[in-house]
Design a protein around this motif. Structure first.
Motif, PDB file in Angstrom:
ATOM      1  N   GLN A  89       1.171  -1.739   0.198  1.00 49.34           N
ATOM      2  CA  GLN A  89       0.402  -0.180  -0.323  1.00 49.34           C
ATOM      3  C   GLN A  89       1.155   1.080  -0.408  1.00 49.34           C
ATOM      4  OE1 GLN A  89      -3.566  -1.832   2.228  1.00 49.34           O
ATOM      5  NE2 GLN A  89      -2.333  -0.781   3.452  1.00 49.34           N
ATOM      6  N   ARG A  90       0.802   2.075  -0.673  1.00 48.21           N
ATOM      7  CA  ARG A  90       0.940   3.048  -0.281  1.00 48.21           C
ATOM      8  C   ARG A  90      -0.148   4.980  -1.384  1.00 48.21           C
ATOM      9  NH1 ARG A  90       6.011   4.546  -5.005  1.00 48.21           N
ATOM     10  NH2 ARG A  90       7.230   6.725  -4.150  1.00 48.21           N
ATOM     11  N   PRO A  91       0.332   5.809  -0.482  1.00 52.65           N
ATOM     12  CA  PRO A  91      -0.261   7.118  -0.726  1.00 52.65           C
ATOM     13  C   PRO A  91      -1.064   6.827  -2.344  1.00 52.65           C
ATOM     14  CG  PRO A  91       1.429   7.468   1.246  1.00 52.65           C
ATOM     15  CD  PRO A  91       1.562   6.171   0.241  1.00 52.65           C
ATOM     16  N   LEU A  92      -1.805   7.152  -2.766  1.00 53.16           N
ATOM     17  CA  LEU A  92      -2.314   7.104  -4.282  1.00 53.16           C
ATOM     18  C   LEU A  92      -1.542   8.371  -5.008  1.00 53.16           C
ATOM     19  CD1 LEU A  92      -5.251   6.043  -4.259  1.00 53.16           C
ATOM     20  CD2 LEU A  92      -4.004   4.849  -4.285  1.00 53.16           C
ATOM     21  N   ALA A 112      -5.293   9.958 -20.439  1.00 54.22           N
ATOM     22  CA  ALA A 112      -6.155  11.188 -20.368  1.00 54.22           C
ATOM     23  C   ALA A 112      -6.979  11.835 -19.332  1.00 54.22           C
ATOM     24  CB  ALA A 112      -5.753  11.711 -21.682  1.00 54.22           C
ATOM     25  N   LEU A 113      -6.017  11.606 -18.188  1.00 51.68           N
ATOM     26  CA  LEU A 113      -7.272  12.466 -16.796  1.00 51.68           C
ATOM     27  C   LEU A 113      -6.491  12.844 -16.066  1.00 51.68           C
ATOM     28  CD1 LEU A 113      -8.621   8.302 -16.341  1.00 51.68           C
ATOM     29  CD2 LEU A 113      -9.851  10.193 -17.364  1.00 51.68           C
ATOM     30  N   ALA A 114      -6.818  14.104 -15.664  1.00 57.52           N
ATOM     31  CA  ALA A 114      -6.113  14.482 -14.240  1.00 57.52           C
ATOM     32  C   ALA A 114      -5.411  14.044 -13.334  1.00 57.52           C
ATOM     33  CB  ALA A 114      -6.882  15.672 -13.684  1.00 57.52           C
ATOM     34  N   PRO A 115      -5.035  14.376 -12.938  1.00 60.59           N
ATOM     35  CA  PRO A 115      -4.210  12.979 -11.531  1.00 60.59           C
ATOM     36  C   PRO A 115      -5.104  12.356 -10.755  1.00 60.59           C
ATOM     37  CG  PRO A 115      -2.878  14.915 -11.833  1.00 60.59           C
ATOM     38  CD  PRO A 115      -3.605  15.190 -12.685  1.00 60.59           C
ATOM     39  N   ALA A 116      -5.586  13.889  -9.962  1.00 57.94           N
ATOM     40  CA  ALA A 116      -7.346  13.306  -9.235  1.00 57.94           C
ATOM     41  C   ALA A 116      -7.767  12.735  -9.896  1.00 57.94           C
ATOM     42  CB  ALA A 116      -8.151  14.754  -9.311  1.00 57.94           C
ATOM     43  N   ILE A 119      -6.623   9.073  -9.644  1.00 56.82           N
ATOM     44  CA  ILE A 119      -6.119   8.890  -8.041  1.00 56.82           C
ATOM     45  C   ILE A 119      -7.529   7.958  -7.549  1.00 56.82           C
ATOM     46  CG2 ILE A 119      -5.641   9.750  -5.923  1.00 56.82           C
ATOM     47  CD1 ILE A 119      -3.967  11.830  -6.625  1.00 56.82           C
ATOM     48  N   ALA A 120      -9.216   9.161  -7.963  1.00 62.42           N
ATOM     49  CA  ALA A 120     -10.600   8.405  -7.406  1.00 62.42           C
ATOM     50  C   ALA A 120     -10.496   7.155  -8.565  1.00 62.42           C
ATOM     51  CB  ALA A 120     -11.491   9.404  -8.063  1.00 62.42           C
ATOM     52  N   GLY A 121     -10.187   6.937  -9.361  1.00 61.55           N
ATOM     53  CA  GLY A 121     -10.568   5.595 -10.430  1.00 61.55           C
ATOM     54  C   GLY A 121      -9.806   4.445  -9.496  1.00 61.55           C
ATOM     55  N   LEU A 122      -8.145   4.821  -9.295  1.00 61.88           N
ATOM     56  CA  LEU A 122      -7.117   3.566  -8.487  1.00 61.88           C
ATOM     57  C   LEU A 122      -8.543   3.196  -7.299  1.00 61.88           C
ATOM     58  CD1 LEU A 122      -3.913   4.817  -9.032  1.00 61.88           C
ATOM     59  CD2 LEU A 122      -4.622   3.102 -10.274  1.00 61.88           C
ATOM     60  N   GLY A 123      -8.694   4.419  -6.284  1.00 60.95           N
ATOM     61  CA  GLY A 123      -9.666   4.632  -4.576  1.00 60.95           C
ATOM     62  C   GLY A 123     -10.252   3.092  -4.858  1.00 60.95           C
TER      63      GLY A 123
END
Length: 190
Positions: A89-92, A112-116, A119-123
């Motif tokens: 586990q690592r901070p997204l 082609a996505l913004a970092p936010a 992060i939401a998708g990985l979460g």
């Protein structure tokens, strides 16, 4: 028993594989993906694991060894076997930054996505994986925070030895930590 190291790409899975190999656990790895700037000590991957959804019996080759299985492929682990999963586990934000840097360095393009949005998708993906793992009586999970490995490698190595219930050289494992390779750090939220 099959030992699996899993997590998102860029979450420390290669480091954990390196630690386990140094500790004396045979790693199922083909060396096809060569060490590079992003992982100068190697990836410890087994190319055939990518076929797990189509060839679930290939996991038999990992019996008595440790194999890296990225989180997306965990769903394809066949039943009828017992697994011990070390889940990195690592901070997204760090995962996304590390992936972006690797893509930049290779001169390729990523999503082609913004970092936010990434992060939401990985979460959301991790929520699915965690829900799936909770329902599997044949899968034991030991969660390891990437930051803890860097700060307390001996303690983490000992916890892994206890989880796996096998003799490992925890000093050799902890000696694999090179904090100079920790290059993508999350910035604290404002």
């Amino acid at each position: 028993m099959i030992t699996v190291v899993s997590g998102l790409p860029r979450s420390g899975t290669s480091l954990m594989m390196q630690m386990l190999a140094a500790g004396g656990m045979p790693a199922l790895s083909d060396g096809e993906r060569q060490a590079d700037t992003d992982n100068p000590r190697g990836y410890y991957e087994w190319e055939r694991i990518k076929l797990l959804p189509q060839q679930p019996d290939c996991i038999q080759e990992a019996e008595g060894k440790v194999v890296k299985v990225i989180s997306q492929l965990l769903f394809a682990l066949p039943g009828g076997r017992d697994y011990r999963v070390i889940f990195m586990q690592r901070p997204l934000a760090e995962v996304v930054a590390s992936q972006a840097e690797m893509i930049r360095r290779r001169g390729t393009t990523g999503a082609a996505l913004a970092p936010a949005a990434l992060i939401a998708g990985l979460g959301a993906h991790l929520n699915q994986v965690n829900a799936w793992l909770r329902d599997k009586a044949n899968i034991s999970v030991h969660r390891v925070e990437h930051h803890d490995v860097l700060r307390e490698p001996l303690r983490i190595s000992e916890s892994i030895q206890q989880f796996l219930q096998c003799p490992l050289d925890v000093v050799a494992m902890s000696g694999q930590i090179d904090t100079s390779l920790y290059r993508q750090r999350a910035t604290p939220a404002a």
